[in-house]
Design an enzyme around this catalytic site. Sequence first.
Site, mmCIF file in Angstrom:
data_model
loop_
_atom_site.group_PDB
_atom_site.id
_atom_site.type_symbol
_atom_site.label_atom_id
_atom_site.label_comp_id
_atom_site.label_asym_id
_atom_site.label_seq_id
_atom_site.Cartn_x
_atom_site.Cartn_y
_atom_site.Cartn_z
ATOM 1 N N TYR A 114 0.807 -1.217 0.000
ATOM 2 C CA TYR A 114 0.000 0.000 0.000
ATOM 3 C C TYR A 114 0.843 1.270 0.000
ATOM 4 C CZ TYR A 114 -4.151 -2.797 0.683
ATOM 5 O OH TYR A 114 -5.167 -3.704 0.508
ATOM 6 N N LYS B 299 2.491 -14.743 5.586
ATOM 7 C CA LYS B 299 2.825 -15.689 4.514
ATOM 8 C C LYS B 299 4.345 -15.890 4.499
ATOM 9 C CE LYS B 299 1.568 -18.289 1.007
ATOM 10 N NZ LYS B 299 0.935 -19.594 1.261
ATOM 11 N N ASP C 24 -3.088 -18.077 4.081
ATOM 12 C CA ASP C 24 -4.079 -18.801 3.285
ATOM 13 C C ASP C 24 -4.896 -19.766 4.142
ATOM 14 O OD1 ASP C 24 -1.809 -20.312 3.632
ATOM 15 O OD2 ASP C 24 -1.597 -20.923 1.551
ATOM 16 N N ASP D 59 -6.476 -6.600 4.798
ATOM 17 C CA ASP D 59 -7.537 -6.166 3.896
ATOM 18 C C ASP D 59 -8.413 -7.358 3.510
ATOM 19 O OD1 ASP D 59 -9.054 -4.553 2.294
ATOM 20 O OD2 ASP D 59 -7.463 -4.021 0.910
#
Length: 454
Positions: free
Chosen positions: A149, A219, A319, A343
């Site tokens: 971002y 992740k 995930d 998000d």
Amino acid sequence: MGEKIRISDNKLVVPDHPTIPFIEGDGTGPDIWAASVRVFDAAVEKAYGGKRKIEWKEVYAGENAFNRFNDWLPKETVDAFNEYLVGIKGPLTTPVGGGIRSLNVALRQILDLYVCLRPVKYITGVPSPVKKPEDVDIVIFRENTEDIYVGIEWQEGSDEVKKVVDFIREEMGIDKIRFPETSGIGIKPISKEGSYRLIRAAISFALEEGRRSLTLVHKGNIMKFTEGAFKNWGYEMAKNEFREQVITERESWILGNAESNPGISIADNAKLIEPGYHMMTDSQKADVRAEVEEGLKLIPTHGDGKWKEMLLIKDAIADITLQQVLTRAAEFDVVATMNLNGDYLSDALAAQVGGIGIAPGANINYETGHAIFEATHGTAPKYAGLDKVNPGSVIISGSMMLKYMGWQEAHDLIWSGLQKTISQKRVTYDYHRMMEGATLLKCSEFGSAIIENM
């Protein structure tokens, strides 16, 4: 005349008549704000009998500001949020074309509002696509100022991206870009300072609210030096700054094994916390045994089951987290994660408890005290001026704002009014079409019903 909220010794000092800037918002924003501000004022009046009152100060951003001042985000608006510390905003139009990518992102970065706080809690009676939405009571701390971002990227085919690709290939010796001539390139900065302050805020919140656990979502199995570092820094900071109040998940296994089997050896304890222990190299096995020995040093402060009452710090891959918040939501309590993961996760969770239309949000800097509470949905221009849409996102965000200010009683009144109204099946069109025997209310009528039910 209102007074300014200020901060002293890292605590907000809120006068009885604070001035709070607000942005009405674009599209459906005026409808939503008109309903919401009546709810806020009624809750404050009912809770404090006139002793406290908010002085609202309108400021402008988005399409409304552009039409008035030919400026999407006037300096006066930023200055007002900076000066008065706490504010609230409706949904904003994002400019099309160059310049500001997102007004929301711009405000967060200008004021360094590093926490995006997204509590997601089911309200009984709200239509949901899942079988057990009542299991969802999760507070997300999303890092707000880093990750992709930041907006550092170069377009495919540009002179700039060619320089970046050449640098990666020639200077860094990395030849992993599959199609270098036609790739856009972006950069993902994740800092130790940014991770520390976000996770520190999340742990502090969890302890203050009596929450059970904090999960670091990442992740890191793929992005080892950004998302993996976030996870590692999280554990490091938790141990360094909150040692007497927290226990990591692996430490809980070590102490649990020792308590259930007092004679267990270091090696056997290591085998229990690391199922692949027998396949490890000697060096890796030694590392796990050292971890067990370090964990056992906590026995004087955390042993005899005391660790079971402490805040549990754990981590989960992004995930699998998106799957497990559907299948086992009750296992998640407070979540700390980076910008993009946060998000995805906050919107996915919002879908389980009634959708983004009723999901609240806040952007906060806990050091400076600055906070902007906001609608988390878009402007829905086709419904503008129809007095139709659900004002729940701004109403609940406002209740969060009141709690942040220390006005807990007013916060509680809004929640009780909202819950009772929904339990009566008096709802706006978005819920009415999914509920049997419901009464259809306009946006303004929904606000009135909440006030009636406080």
